[in-house]
Write an enzyme that holds these catalytic residues in place. Structure first.
Site, PDB file in Angstrom:
ATOM      1  N   LYS A  65      77.094  85.965 107.221  1.00 55.11           N
ATOM      2  CA  LYS A  65      77.747  87.096 107.879  1.00 55.11           C
ATOM      3  C   LYS A  65      76.767  88.054 108.568  1.00 55.11           C
ATOM      4  O   LYS A  65      77.106  88.655 109.580  1.00 55.11           O
ATOM      5  CB  LYS A  65      78.576  87.872 106.857  1.00 55.11           C
ATOM      6  CG  LYS A  65      79.889  87.211 106.498  1.00 55.11           C
ATOM      7  CD  LYS A  65      80.618  88.037 105.475  1.00 55.11           C
ATOM      8  CE  LYS A  65      82.096  87.779 105.544  1.00 55.11           C
ATOM      9  NZ  LYS A  65      82.882  88.686 104.733  1.00 55.11           N
ATOM     10  N   ASP A 101      86.973  92.658 108.214  1.00 55.57           N
ATOM     11  CA  ASP A 101      87.165  92.890 106.771  1.00 55.57           C
ATOM     12  C   ASP A 101      87.727  94.292 106.487  1.00 55.57           C
ATOM     13  O   ASP A 101      88.593  94.458 105.627  1.00 55.57           O
ATOM     14  CB  ASP A 101      85.842  92.714 106.010  1.00 55.57           C
ATOM     15  CG  ASP A 101      85.513  91.249 105.770  1.00 55.57           C
ATOM     16  OD1 ASP A 101      86.422  90.406 105.833  1.00 55.57           O
ATOM     17  OD2 ASP A 101      84.327  90.952 105.508  1.00 55.57           O
TER      18      ASP A 101
HETATM   19  N1  NAP Z   1      89.250  89.726 100.051  1.00 51.43           N
HETATM   20  C1  NAP Z   1      88.474  89.460 101.080  1.00 51.43           C
HETATM   21  O1  NAP Z   1      88.946  89.169 102.194  1.00 51.43           O
HETATM   22  C2  NAP Z   1      86.970  89.571 100.930  1.00 51.43           C
HETATM   23  C3  NAP Z   1      86.177  89.821 102.067  1.00 51.43           C
HETATM   24  C4  NAP Z   1      84.806  89.949 101.893  1.00 51.43           C
HETATM   25  C5  NAP Z   1      84.237  89.782 100.626  1.00 51.43           C
HETATM   26  N2  NAP Z   1      85.028  89.514  99.546  1.00 51.43           N
HETATM   27  C6  NAP Z   1      84.444  89.363  98.185  1.00 51.43           C
HETATM   28  O2  NAP Z   1      83.865  90.618  97.864  1.00 51.43           O
HETATM   29  C7  NAP Z   1      82.734  90.439  97.009  1.00 51.43           C
HETATM   30  C8  NAP Z   1      81.569  91.233  97.584  1.00 51.43           C
HETATM   31  O3  NAP Z   1      81.215  90.696  98.836  1.00 51.43           O
HETATM   32  P1  NAP Z   1      79.989  91.297  99.684  1.00 51.43           P
HETATM   33  O4  NAP Z   1      79.841  90.447 100.880  1.00 51.43           O
HETATM   34  O5  NAP Z   1      80.163  92.766  99.844  1.00 51.43           O
HETATM   35  O6  NAP Z   1      78.778  90.988  98.648  1.00 51.43           O
HETATM   36  P2  NAP Z   1      77.273  91.507  98.679  1.00 51.43           P
HETATM   37  O7  NAP Z   1      76.905  91.975 100.039  1.00 51.43           O
HETATM   38  O8  NAP Z   1      76.477  90.437  98.017  1.00 51.43           O
HETATM   39  O9  NAP Z   1      77.315  92.788  97.689  1.00 51.43           O
HETATM   40  C9  NAP Z   1      77.570  92.621  96.319  1.00 51.43           C
HETATM   41  C10 NAP Z   1      77.567  93.986  95.616  1.00 51.43           C
HETATM   42  O10 NAP Z   1      77.860  93.731  94.235  1.00 51.43           O
HETATM   43  C11 NAP Z   1      76.933  94.457  93.443  1.00 51.43           C
HETATM   44  N3  NAP Z   1      76.761  93.765  92.161  1.00 51.43           N
HETATM   45  C12 NAP Z   1      76.583  92.446  91.958  1.00 51.43           C
HETATM   46  N4  NAP Z   1      76.471  92.187  90.619  1.00 51.43           N
HETATM   47  C13 NAP Z   1      76.567  93.394  89.996  1.00 51.43           C
HETATM   48  C14 NAP Z   1      76.542  93.799  88.634  1.00 51.43           C
HETATM   49  N5  NAP Z   1      76.352  92.891  87.651  1.00 51.43           N
HETATM   50  N6  NAP Z   1      76.697  95.103  88.333  1.00 51.43           N
HETATM   51  C15 NAP Z   1      76.890  96.008  89.323  1.00 51.43           C
HETATM   52  N7  NAP Z   1      76.921  95.699  90.645  1.00 51.43           N
HETATM   53  C16 NAP Z   1      76.766  94.399  90.978  1.00 51.43           C
HETATM   54  C17 NAP Z   1      75.657  94.485  94.272  1.00 51.43           C
HETATM   55  O11 NAP Z   1      74.845  95.552  93.785  1.00 51.43           O
HETATM   56  P3  NAP Z   1      73.275  95.670  94.172  1.00 51.43           P
HETATM   57  O12 NAP Z   1      73.240  96.261  95.542  1.00 51.43           O
HETATM   58  O13 NAP Z   1      72.735  96.555  93.126  1.00 51.43           O
HETATM   59  O14 NAP Z   1      72.728  94.257  94.116  1.00 51.43           O
HETATM   60  C18 NAP Z   1      76.231  94.722  95.673  1.00 51.43           C
HETATM   61  O15 NAP Z   1      76.483  96.093  95.876  1.00 51.43           O
HETATM   62  C19 NAP Z   1      82.466  88.925  96.955  1.00 51.43           C
HETATM   63  O16 NAP Z   1      82.903  88.443  95.694  1.00 51.43           O
HETATM   64  C20 NAP Z   1      83.290  88.383  98.117  1.00 51.43           C
HETATM   65  O17 NAP Z   1      83.755  87.072  97.852  1.00 51.43           O
HETATM   66  C21 NAP Z   1      86.385  89.421  99.668  1.00 51.43           C
END
Ligand code: NAP
Length: 279
Positions: A65, A101
């Protein structure tokens, strides 16, 4: 035959083909939408040769992305501001890209909580990754007064606040007590408890009693975070509706008609996630 696809690495988990092929059938459009596994070292070649592949565009998912932005001729203002894209389309043979999104998140809130007003309200967003940036951008566009942004890694929350300005207040995940009493929309965008075993410890007892609680994750449909919110009496909005609503704009850009998100479509995808799902 109009052709589009979703690219990622890996890609076999993607439910986007189920959604788009449902709409193609429903609207009687002669088109196709499939999964394409594109490894990082093939991304540039793929995105710069969409017409050669016979494609009118594609969705972009993990892990591309952010890096995909480099290989797109024109980024719209959402893509530029969030530094991330999920939808690529062609105009006069050139690639354009956007991120849907944030729009998908907001439209899902309105779908499930009709009458909710973003304007003048306060949100708390947990997590500072790609989906967090897209949602913050959209909430501000829709007039949200203030957004508290809580993240495990403080520097990432500070960097996002730096982009969006004073309406976004960064804070550590351990500090939710301070912002919860004035929060009327709480959003989890972290993958805690989904991609790993860590469960978020959220002080729901401090949250404004009229708050709505949403998660962007949708496997399982009711995530551990939403389960905790429900146990404390809050109405919840699942992430599956966001997945459906974020797909609408891409479909209309490629296939020329704006599809509808319906309960039937929601049930179909929910049953793909959990075969025992009952609406
Ligand atoms: N429904 C939909 O259409 C849709 C669309 C997009 C994404 N999603 C889902 O949304 C989720 C996030 O996506 P993203 O692209 O934003 O991911 P990302 O960029 O990898 O960000 C993940 C976030 O989660 C935090 N995190 C991970 N493990 C953690 C823990 N154990 N404790 C506290 N914080 C934690 C990270 O914190 P740090 O910064 O501290 O590492 C970061 O802020 C994914 O599971 C994805 O599949 C869904």
């Amino acid at each position: 035959m109009i052709k589009a696809c979703v690219i990622g690495y890996p890609i076999k988990h993607s439910r986007s083909p189920l959604i788009h092929n449902h709409w193609l059938r429903e609207l009687g459009i002669h088109g196709s939408y499939e999964r394409r596994e594109v490894p990082p070292n093939a991304l540039e070649d793929f995105l710069t040769h969409l017409p050669v592949e016979g494609l009118v565009g594609c969705n972009v998912t993990l892990p591309h992305k952010e890096t995909a932005c480099r290989y797109i001729a024109h980024l719209d203002d959402r893509a530029r501001l969030t530094g991330s894209i999920n939808t690529v389309y062609l105009r006069q043979g050139e690639t354009w890209a956007t991120s849907t999104d944030g729009e998908g998140f907001a439209e899902n809130i309105l779908w499930r909580m009709p009458g909710y007003r973003f304007g003048g309200n306060t949100a708390t967003v947990l997590g500072a990754g790609g989906s967090s940036r897209a949602i913050i951008d959209e909430l501000l566009r829709r007039g949200m007064r203030q957004i508290f942004l809580a993240n495990r890694t403080m520097e990432k929350a500070e960097a996002i606040a730096g982009v969006f300005g004073r309406d976004v207040v960064p804070l550590p995940l351990s500090d939710l007590d301070t912002c919860f009493p004035e929060t009327n929309l709480l959003v989890n965008t972290t993958s805690a408890g989904i991609a790993n075993d860590a469960r978020l410890h959220v002080p729901f007892a401090r949250l404004h009693k009229g708050a709505i609680v949403a998660d962007v994750n949708y496997v399982p449909l009711i995530t551990p975070f939403l389960c905790d919110a429900q146990a404390c009496g809050y109405p919840v909005v699942t992430g599956l509706g966001m997945l459906l609503h974020q797909a609408v704009t891409g479909f209309s850009l490629w296939f020329g008609q704006r599809p509808k998100v319906t309960e039937d479509l929601h049930t179909m995808i929910a049953r793909d996630i959990n075969p025992g799902y009952q609406p």
